[in-house]
Design an enzyme around this catalytic site. Structure first.
Site, PDB file in Angstrom:
ATOM      1  NE  ARG A  56      -3.882   0.478   0.687  1.00  0.00           N
ATOM      2  CZ  ARG A  56      -4.968   0.395  -0.093  1.00  0.00           C
ATOM      3  NH1 ARG A  56      -5.112   1.229  -1.104  1.00  0.00           N
ATOM      4  NH2 ARG A  56      -5.894  -0.530   0.138  1.00  0.00           N
ATOM      5  NE  ARG A 106      -3.112  -4.528  -6.779  1.00  0.00           N
ATOM      6  CZ  ARG A 106      -3.911  -3.972  -5.900  1.00  0.00           C
ATOM      7  NH1 ARG A 106      -3.594  -2.813  -5.359  1.00  0.00           N
ATOM      8  NH2 ARG A 106      -5.036  -4.545  -5.540  1.00  0.00           N
ATOM      9  CG  HIS A 155      -2.602   3.074  -7.699  1.00  0.00           C
ATOM     10  ND1 HIS A 155      -2.798   4.122  -6.824  1.00  0.00           N
ATOM     11  CD2 HIS A 155      -3.720   2.309  -7.620  1.00  0.00           C
ATOM     12  CE1 HIS A 155      -3.971   3.975  -6.232  1.00  0.00           C
ATOM     13  NE2 HIS A 155      -4.561   2.880  -6.705  1.00  0.00           N
ATOM     14  CG  ASP A 159     -12.049   6.028  -7.182  1.00  0.00           C
ATOM     15  OD1 ASP A 159     -11.232   6.186  -8.121  1.00  0.00           O
ATOM     16  OD2 ASP A 159     -12.357   4.913  -6.731  1.00  0.00           O
ATOM     17  CD  GLU A 180      -4.149   5.888  -9.396  1.00  0.00           C
ATOM     18  OE1 GLU A 180      -4.344   4.913 -10.156  1.00  0.00           O
ATOM     19  OE2 GLU A 180      -4.852   6.108  -8.394  1.00  0.00           O
TER      20      GLU A 180
END
Length: 276
Positions: free
Chosen positions: A52, A75, A145, A193, A251
């Protein structure tokens, strides 16, 4: 985790840390400056789990826009180190992920993914390249990201998005960005978002008081701006409850129009960060 770690140091003092777990950039300190990326202190460095913070690689799917695990599998898999070198004014690392029985079981394509990170002065360049090694065409989404570290989210603005349409994943609706994005004021607004379409090569500027980070991208058509806000952050086991106030994701992404590669074709995307 220590076996997976790679440390980059350029002659001018810029530094970065990366992990082969996920091909993941964990830290970036420009020459003469402090940490610019947010890394959650609650991240679990275990096989199969994403780290994270830093710069996770989303591939070959973005979020839950498809049948694969969220943000794909790149990832959460181990990558291999291809190259690491220090030049006279920069430092470079290249990592690689190839298809395996594990990936082909859920995504039946032969591919090679390469991530390179170059640091020097006050600049970080991250490049993601994909080659179709199979006989059939393949299609994918991708994103870098990037979690930018901030001291006071209320003082942050993002310039360069005005005039773009975006998909609001919280409201599940499309909208138009009429002016610069200001993250000031009500905490409730911060559950952000958004996928901005057609960003292409336009530069973005993330400002916080006197600190400014210029974000440029090539090869990536879209950009995502994300912050979980206090309520969603409280539900994330790998984030401290107040972690949302210390980060903003900006991102580089290809989401609206997935990339299609014929047999033998390659694609390259890049995100460059510069502390001004």
């Amino acid at each position: 985790m220590t076996d997976d770690l790679i440390t980059l140091q350029s002659p001018d003092g810029a530094s970065a840390r990366l992990s082969l777990h996920g091909g993941h950039l964990l830290s970036w300190k420009p020459a003469g400056a402090s940490e610019q990326l947010y890394l959650s202190p609650r991240s679990e460095y275990v096989p199969g789990k994403a780290i994270r913070g830093g710069v996770p690689v989303c591939f070959p799917q973005f979020s839950d826009r498809g049948p694969l695990p969220k943000h794909g599998f790149a990832r959460t898999l181990p990558w291999e180190l291809v190259q690491q070198q220090q030049g006279k004014d920069d430092a470079l690392v290249v990592m690689r992920l190839r298809d395996s029985e594990q990936t082909r079981a859920i995504w039946p394509h032969a591919f090679e993914l390469e991530l390179s990170a170059r640091i020097g002065g006050r600049t970080l360049d991250i490049e993601l390249a994909c080659e179709n090694l199979g006989e059939a065409p393949l299609q994918f989404m991708a994103a870098l990201h990037t979690y930018l570290r901030v001291a006071d989210l209320d003082a942050v603005s993002v310039e360069g998005l005005a005039g773009l349409r975006y998909w609001d994943s919280i409201k599940q609706a499309e909208a138009l960005q009429r002016m610069d994005l200001l993250l000031t004021g009500e905490k409730g607004v911060l559950d952000l978002d958004r996928i901005y379409f057609g960003v292409k090569d336009r530069p973005l500027l993330v400002s916080e008081d006197r600190r400014q980070v210029a974000v440029r991208q090539q090869g990536f058509e879209d950009a995502v701006v994300w912050n979980p806000g206090p309520e969603r952050c409280a539900k994330l086991a790998d984030m401290p409850p107040e972690g949302w106030s210390e980060m903003l994701c900006v991102e580089a992404a290809c989401i609206g129009r997935p990339i299609e590669l014929q047999a033998g074709e390659s694609w390259v995307g890049r995100q460059s960060l510069e502390l001004l």
